[in-house]
Design an enzyme around this catalytic site. Sequence first.
Site, PDB file in Angstrom:
ATOM      1  N   TYR A 156      -2.478  -3.193  -8.227  1.00  0.00           N
ATOM      2  CA  TYR A 156      -2.562  -1.771  -8.486  1.00  0.00           C
ATOM      3  C   TYR A 156      -3.796  -1.332  -7.393  1.00  0.00           C
ATOM      4  CZ  TYR A 156      -3.843   2.900 -10.333  1.00  0.00           C
ATOM      5  OH  TYR A 156      -4.303   4.037 -10.722  1.00  0.00           O
ATOM      6  N   LYS A 160      -4.070   1.009  -3.931  1.00  0.00           N
ATOM      7  CA  LYS A 160      -5.163   2.289  -3.861  1.00  0.00           C
ATOM      8  C   LYS A 160      -6.215   2.053  -2.976  1.00  0.00           C
ATOM      9  CE  LYS A 160      -3.298   5.006  -7.265  1.00  0.00           C
ATOM     10  NZ  LYS A 160      -2.648   6.166  -7.077  1.00  0.00           N
TER      11      LYS A 160
END
Length: 262
Positions: A156, A160
């Site tokens: 994740y 990002k």
Amino acid sequence: MATENSRTPAPSGELAGRRAVVTGGSRGIGAAIARELLDAGAHVVISARGEAPDAPPGAVFVPADLSTRDGVRHFADTARELLGGVDIIVNNAGGCRSFQSVLELENDWQYTMDINFLAAVRLNAALVPAMREHGGVVVHVSSIATVAAYPNLLHYAAAKSALETYSKGLSAELAPDGIRVVSVCLGNVETPASKTARTRIVELHGGDADDLTGQWAAEIPLGRLGDPRDIADAVRFLVSPRASWITGSNIVIDGGKTASLC
């Protein structure tokens, strides 16, 4: 003394007639952003993978799986048809499905990149070219996971981080066309998705979800988890004329959490 409940009202009608799309807009942060844009007078189209019983009244809901190319294309085409063009893009869709060691998550890496990074790249590619004629604003929703690099969230965090780098580069390319591009880097916000995440983390690693909530709040200098309205207020400002000289920035909204990590 001001508190989180004593919010200063934003100018009414400041986005009157503006046309906005908000991905992941059916609940949580996305729904709060959609409500703020509607309150400011914008016409808003939102997306989500499934049904949207809690979608903000006034927003037009388009079901679409933005982790796929076809889903992004369908949403972009439908939003353009519904709105007649787009002035504001809020790339909010994201999240992760697993909270294990990244060495065990080969199958989840591609999905995580698709929904957290490539969905924004693809949607922008579909909608931004037409915005060059009249200007607009693009917002990317990121996470302080890019700074903290939590071991069970590296897939994740990597997605990002890619989004933030892309956002900064895109801002330089589009500034001459009057298109502003910003990202917002979020800390722990109390949403349905964050509650689900805590449940999964406890299932995998043990403990109590309520204790974990308290632990997360205690790590934030301002002493509480974020409220979706904290994010929505900031996004409303960033897409408004009040922020007309802000582009290329990554705005951290985390109650002071990352400042305490330095």
